[in-house]
Design a protein around this motif. Structure first.
Motif, PDB file in Angstrom:
ATOM      1  N   GLY A 202       2.385 110.709  54.668  1.00  0.00           N
ATOM      2  CA  GLY A 202       2.476 109.360  54.726  1.00  0.00           C
ATOM      3  C   GLY A 202       1.096 108.761  55.204  1.00  0.00           C
ATOM      4  O   GLY A 202       0.871 107.572  55.072  1.00  0.00           O
ATOM      5  N   LEU A 203      -0.064 109.761  55.629  1.00  0.00           N
ATOM      6  CA  LEU A 203      -1.258 109.047  56.044  1.00  0.00           C
ATOM      7  C   LEU A 203      -2.381 109.437  54.955  1.00  0.00           C
ATOM      8  O   LEU A 203      -3.362 109.029  55.403  1.00  0.00           O
ATOM      9  CB  LEU A 203      -1.548 109.978  57.404  1.00  0.00           C
ATOM     10  CG  LEU A 203      -0.666 109.575  58.555  1.00  0.00           C
ATOM     11  CD1 LEU A 203      -0.948 110.564  59.637  1.00  0.00           C
ATOM     12  CD2 LEU A 203      -0.780 108.112  59.040  1.00  0.00           C
ATOM     13  N   ALA A 204      -1.934 110.208  53.901  1.00  0.00           N
ATOM     14  CA  ALA A 204      -2.953 110.168  52.940  1.00  0.00           C
ATOM     15  C   ALA A 204      -3.056 109.200  52.012  1.00  0.00           C
ATOM     16  O   ALA A 204      -2.051 108.767  51.418  1.00  0.00           O
ATOM     17  CB  ALA A 204      -2.937 111.716  52.124  1.00  0.00           C
ATOM     18  N   MET A 205      -4.324 108.815  51.316  1.00  0.00           N
ATOM     19  CA  MET A 205      -4.590 107.687  50.442  1.00  0.00           C
ATOM     20  C   MET A 205      -4.729 108.207  48.906  1.00  0.00           C
ATOM     21  O   MET A 205      -5.452 109.108  49.021  1.00  0.00           O
ATOM     22  CB  MET A 205      -5.795 106.951  50.972  1.00  0.00           C
ATOM     23  CG  MET A 205      -5.904 105.621  50.167  1.00  0.00           C
ATOM     24  SD  MET A 205      -7.289 104.604  50.701  1.00  0.00           S
ATOM     25  CE  MET A 205      -6.666 103.862  52.104  1.00  0.00           C
ATOM     26  N   THR A 209      -5.200 104.513  43.427  1.00  0.00           N
ATOM     27  CA  THR A 209      -4.600 103.207  43.639  1.00  0.00           C
ATOM     28  C   THR A 209      -5.045 102.553  45.084  1.00  0.00           C
ATOM     29  O   THR A 209      -4.982 101.272  45.274  1.00  0.00           O
ATOM     30  CB  THR A 209      -3.071 103.305  43.624  1.00  0.00           C
ATOM     31  OG1 THR A 209      -2.890 104.118  44.968  1.00  0.00           O
ATOM     32  CG2 THR A 209      -2.397 104.294  42.495  1.00  0.00           C
ATOM     33  N   ARG A 210      -5.787 103.468  45.762  1.00  0.00           N
ATOM     34  CA  ARG A 210      -6.202 102.949  47.234  1.00  0.00           C
ATOM     35  C   ARG A 210      -4.866 102.579  48.048  1.00  0.00           C
ATOM     36  O   ARG A 210      -5.149 101.897  49.017  1.00  0.00           O
ATOM     37  CB  ARG A 210      -7.263 101.820  47.236  1.00  0.00           C
ATOM     38  CG  ARG A 210      -8.392 102.274  46.475  1.00  0.00           C
ATOM     39  CD  ARG A 210      -9.085 103.654  46.583  1.00  0.00           C
ATOM     40  NE  ARG A 210      -9.587 103.497  47.957  1.00  0.00           N
ATOM     41  CZ  ARG A 210     -10.183 104.347  48.604  1.00  0.00           C
ATOM     42  NH1 ARG A 210     -10.083 105.708  48.061  1.00  0.00           N
ATOM     43  NH2 ARG A 210     -10.997 104.303  49.820  1.00  0.00           N
TER      44      ARG A 210
END
Length: 281
Positions: A202-205, A209-210
């Motif tokens: 949940g912390l990775a981008m 899509t950013r």
């Protein structure tokens, strides 16, 4: 920040109040030479163990094996090794794997059934910043023993996934269960469970899509043999992509080694292996 605040309350057993309203303030980092003064550890300790005494373990009782400096902070091999008894009135019954400076410090809680033969567990974890890693063992008489190790790595919890999202979704839940060597009745056997799962923190981008990739991780593993419990594990986002677990068990005769996995979206996966232990000549 919204995603980070949500993740800090994913481990309901902590109850640390880390996701309070208002801007998230960075806590002071641990110092290598002051493992007991880590502010994160003090919060986790109070939440999990209250005022119970925790005794430093001797290397013969409990130890952590991990690289001093990780090559890849998103996939750090770690092993909890113990020679504590697994049977009797003073057996090892539960292990906590704690990572002080991770967004969710309780990486795993392992519950061992009596007679597992050898209380060694190996897995792979994410490390967010330089940190103390701890293994806390609870004995059946209530005693707590702890091994601590300083580990140098950073950025593992927000690292992008190593697998294409479409490929990861296509293989989601595929499992492999195997044992090493030829099992013999009454003797400890080393087994390995591999689960194909993105274990998104949940912390990775998403670099296209950013947007942050939603948290999607394995939260529970139950291992049985011949219908009897061997090991259960409550897991969180600190476990690496494609969870890998090595453990021991003692087959008393023919039976089915079975793994049941549940993720945080309540998806369930199962795998089994039929064993026919051969008696030594």
């Amino acid at each position: 920040m919204k995603h980070r605040r949500q993740l800090l309350i994913m481990a309901p057993w902590l109850g640390l109040g880390l996701a309070a309203a208002g801007p998230l303030q960075a806590a002071p980092s641990s110092r290598e030479d002051q493992p007991e003064a880590s502010p994160q550890w003090l919060k986790v300790r109070a939440s999990l163990f209250g005022q119970r005494p925790i005794t430093p373990a001797t290397p013969e009782q409990l130890q952590l094996d991990a690289p001093v400096r990780a090559e890849d902070a998103a996939v750090v091999p770690i092993a909890v090794r113990s020679r504590l008894p697994t049977t009797g009135d003073q057996r090892l019954e539960k292990l906590w794997l704690l990572i002080d400076n991770n967004p969710s410090p309780v990486a795993a809680v392992f519950t061992l059934a009596p007679g597992s033969g050898q209380a060694d567990i190996e897995t792979r974890v994410r490390i967010d910043e330089y940190t103390h890693v701890r293994a806390v063992a609870q004995m059946s008489d209530g005693r707590l023993l702890m091994a601590t190790r300083w580990l140098k790595a950073s950025g593992g919890c927000s690292a992008p996934p190593g697998k294409d999202p479409a490929a990861a979704q296509a293989s989601l839940g595929r499992m492999r269960l195997k044992v090493e060597g030829e099992p013999q009745p009454g003797k400890p056997v080393l087994a390995q469970l591999m689960v194909s799962h993105p274990n998104s923190s949940g912390l990775a981008m998403d670099q296209l899509t950013r947007h942050y990739i939603p948290a999607h991780f394995v939260r529970r593993i139950d291992i049985t043999y011949a219908g009897q419990p061997v090991l259960s594990a409550d897991l969180d986002i600190s476990i690496s992509e494609n969870p890998n677990l090595r453990f021991w068990f003692v087959p008393q005769g023919a039976g089915e080694l079975k793994a049941e996995v549940v993720d945080n979206q309540d998806l369930q996966f199962r795998s089994s292996l039929q064993l026919q232990p051969a008696r030594a000549l």
